[in-house]
Scaffold this active site. Structure first.
Site, mmCIF file in Angstrom:
data_model
loop_
_atom_site.group_PDB
_atom_site.id
_atom_site.type_symbol
_atom_site.label_atom_id
_atom_site.label_comp_id
_atom_site.label_asym_id
_atom_site.label_seq_id
_atom_site.Cartn_x
_atom_site.Cartn_y
_atom_site.Cartn_z
ATOM 1 N N CYS A 1 -7.895 51.405 22.723
ATOM 2 C CA CYS A 1 -6.637 50.849 23.209
ATOM 3 C C CYS A 1 -6.600 49.356 22.904
ATOM 4 O O CYS A 1 -7.501 48.614 23.315
ATOM 5 C CB CYS A 1 -6.477 51.078 24.714
ATOM 6 S SG CYS A 1 -4.986 50.331 25.411
ATOM 7 N N ARG B 1 -1.943 59.138 17.274
ATOM 8 C CA ARG B 1 -1.380 58.028 18.050
ATOM 9 C C ARG B 1 -2.484 57.195 18.677
ATOM 10 O O ARG B 1 -2.790 56.103 18.218
ATOM 11 C CB ARG B 1 -0.411 58.581 19.119
ATOM 12 C CG ARG B 1 0.526 57.533 19.728
ATOM 13 C CD ARG B 1 -0.080 56.662 20.795
ATOM 14 N NE ARG B 1 -0.607 57.395 21.932
ATOM 15 C CZ ARG B 1 -1.312 56.835 22.904
ATOM 16 N NH1 ARG B 1 -1.599 55.534 22.862
ATOM 17 N NH2 ARG B 1 -1.786 57.557 23.907
ATOM 18 N N ASP B 2 -3.116 57.709 19.686
ATOM 19 C CA ASP B 2 -4.149 56.939 20.381
ATOM 20 C C ASP B 2 -5.327 56.675 19.459
ATOM 21 O O ASP B 2 -5.985 55.634 19.562
ATOM 22 C CB ASP B 2 -4.606 57.701 21.630
ATOM 23 C CG ASP B 2 -5.198 56.798 22.693
ATOM 24 O OD1 ASP B 2 -5.296 55.580 22.454
ATOM 25 O OD2 ASP B 2 -5.563 57.301 23.767
ATOM 26 N N ASN C 1 -10.996 58.391 22.313
ATOM 27 C CA ASN C 1 -10.996 59.537 23.218
ATOM 28 C C ASN C 1 -12.178 60.448 22.910
ATOM 29 O O ASN C 1 -12.752 60.417 21.816
ATOM 30 C CB ASN C 1 -9.717 60.351 23.047
ATOM 31 C CG ASN C 1 -8.485 59.599 23.454
ATOM 32 O OD1 ASN C 1 -8.029 58.716 22.731
ATOM 33 N ND2 ASN C 1 -7.948 59.916 24.604
ATOM 34 N N HIS D 1 -11.549 58.769 27.731
ATOM 35 C CA HIS D 1 -12.198 58.025 26.661
ATOM 36 C C HIS D 1 -13.709 58.114 26.863
ATOM 37 O O HIS D 1 -14.194 58.290 27.980
ATOM 38 C CB HIS D 1 -11.726 56.575 26.651
ATOM 39 C CG HIS D 1 -10.343 56.409 26.097
ATOM 40 N ND1 HIS D 1 -10.086 55.818 24.881
ATOM 41 C CD2 HIS D 1 -9.131 56.790 26.590
ATOM 42 C CE1 HIS D 1 -8.778 55.837 24.649
ATOM 43 N NE2 HIS D 1 -8.182 56.415 25.666
ATOM 44 N N HIS E 1 -7.040 62.817 30.399
ATOM 45 C CA HIS E 1 -7.143 62.000 29.183
ATOM 46 C C HIS E 1 -8.364 61.100 29.343
ATOM 47 O O HIS E 1 -8.321 60.117 30.073
ATOM 48 C CB HIS E 1 -5.853 61.177 29.051
ATOM 49 C CG HIS E 1 -5.791 60.264 27.876
ATOM 50 N ND1 HIS E 1 -4.960 60.487 26.800
ATOM 51 C CD2 HIS E 1 -6.433 59.099 27.603
ATOM 52 C CE1 HIS E 1 -5.079 59.506 25.923
ATOM 53 N NE2 HIS E 1 -5.982 58.642 26.390
#
Length: 305
Positions: free
Chosen positions: A240, A15-16, A249, A209, A207
Site C-alpha cells: 500500500c 489492483r492492490d 497480500n 497482508h 483481506h
C-alpha cells in the site's frame, strides 16, 4: 465452528498488487495477467482503482484496463473507488461493481483519501443510493482494521462502529482489511466473531497482508470463524503506498492451496494459478512471494530428475 464447504477467493493482484510495485506494468500485461487468472478459474477479480493518477500512477490506465477485459458472464470485475469522482469514472467505464475504501481510523483515512471517516461514510451512503439507480454494486472495505501505521492498535469496538455505519449507509458487503499485516490468529478469530454476531446480514470478506508472515495463519483463523470470502494477490504482489512497510497480500496460490488442503473447494485450478504467477513474475521482474509454487515445482523436478 465447522469449516465452510466452499469459499470464494478474490484476486486483487491487478489492483492492490500492482499499485505499489516498482515496475510500471503496461495495460497489455495487466490484461494478460487477468486472462491467466480467469483461465485458472478465478471468478472474481479486483482489476484496478479509479483514483488520482498522480497519487497512484501505476493504475493510471484504469479505463483502458476495464475496456480490454474479456466479456465473461461468469466473472465479476470490481474496481476500487475512494470518492464520488472515482465512482463517476468507474460507472462511465462500465464497471458492474465498485469497492469503496475507507479506514477504521481518521489518521489513515486523512492520508489515504483526504477526509475524515465520518465524511467517507456519508460519501458511501451517497454512492450506495447512486449505485441502486445505476445498476452498479457498491461494496465497502475498511482499511487498517487491526492496526494503523499512524495511530497504532485499532480496537475491535472501533472497527465494529465503522462497520455498523457502513451497513447503515447501504453496504451489504464489507471487506475487513489488515492493511499493514499486523493481525494475529487469535485477534482475527475474535474480531470476525464479533462482526458476524453483530452484523449477520452483512457478507464479510477477509483481506490479509503478509508483512509479518502471518497471512495464511490469519486465513485459517478467519475460515474457522465462518468467513468464506478472501482477498489474495497472485504471486503475493503488492503493498500500500499509504502504509509504510506493508508488503503484498497473502498469495492467491498459497491461499487456494490451504483451502483445498482442508477440504474447502474454491473452483480454482492450482496449476493454473502457478501459470498465472509465472506471468506476474515476468511482468514485475522478480520472483513470486508465494511458497507453494516453488515447493511443488521443486518436488516435481525431483520426481522426474
Amino acid at each position: 465452528m465447522p469449516l465452510p464447504s466452499t469459499a470464494t477467493v478474490i484476486d486483487v493482484g491487478l489492483r492492490d498488487g500492482l499499485q505499489n510495485e516498482g515496475t510500471d506494468v503496461p495495460t497489455g500485461g495487466k490484461l494478460r495477467l487477468a486472462r491467466a487468472l480467469i483461465e485458472a478459474g478465478v471468478h472474481e477479480l479486483e482489476v484496478t482503482s479509479f483514483v488520482r493518477p498522480d497519487l497512484v500512477p501505476r493504475l493510471a490506465d484504469a479505463e483502458a484496463v476495464v475496456a480490454g477485459l474479456p466479456a465473461r458472464d461468469d466473472v465479476a470485475y470490481v474496481a476500487l473507488v475512494a470518492n464520488e469522482q472515482g465512482y463517476d469514472r468507474a460507472a462511465a467505464a462500465g464497471v458492474a461493481a465498485v469497492i469503496f475504501v475507507l479506514a477504521a481510523t481518521d489518521a489513515f483515512n486523512e492520508r489515504n483519501v483526504r477526509r475524515s471517516v465520518a465524511r467517507s461514510v456519508e460519501d458511501l451512503r451517497a454512492l450506495c443510493r447512486r449505485g441502486e439507480g445505476d445498476g452498479v454494486g457498491v461494496r465497502a472495505a475498511i482499511a487498517v482494521s487491526f492496526g494503523c501505521p499512524f495511530s497504532g492498535p485499532v480496537a475491535a469496538e472501533t472497527v465494529l462502529d465503522v462497520a455498523r455505519r457502513c451497513a447503515d449507509a447501504g453496504a451489504a458487503d464489507l471487506d475487513i482489511a489488515d492493511t499493514i499485516g499486523i493481525a494475529d490468529p487469535r485477534t482475527v478469530t475474535e474480531r470476525f466473531g464479533l462482526l458476524r454476531a453483530a452484523l449477520p446480514a452483512v457478507r464479510l470478506a477477509a483481506h490479509f497482508h503478509d508483512t509479518r508472515g502471518m497471512g495464511l495463519a490469519n486465513v485459517w483463523a478467519a475460515l474457522g470463524a465462518g468467513i468464506d470470502r478472501f482477498d489474495a494477490s497472485i504471486a503475493g504482489l503488492g503493498g500500500c503506498p499509504f502504509a509504510p512497510g506493508a508488503t503484498g497480500n497473502v498469495a492467491t496460490e498459497d491461499t487456494v492451496h490451504l483451502l483445498h488442503a482442508v477440504g474447502v473447494d474454491t473452483g480454482i485450478d492450482i496449476e493454473g494459478l502457478f501459470a498465472a504467477a509465472d506471468v506476474a513474475e515476468e511482468l514485475v521482474g522478480r520472483p513470486s512471494a508465494g511458497r507453494v509454487k516453488k515447493a511443488e515445482r521443486a518436488a516435481a523436478g525431483r520426481r522426474t530428475g
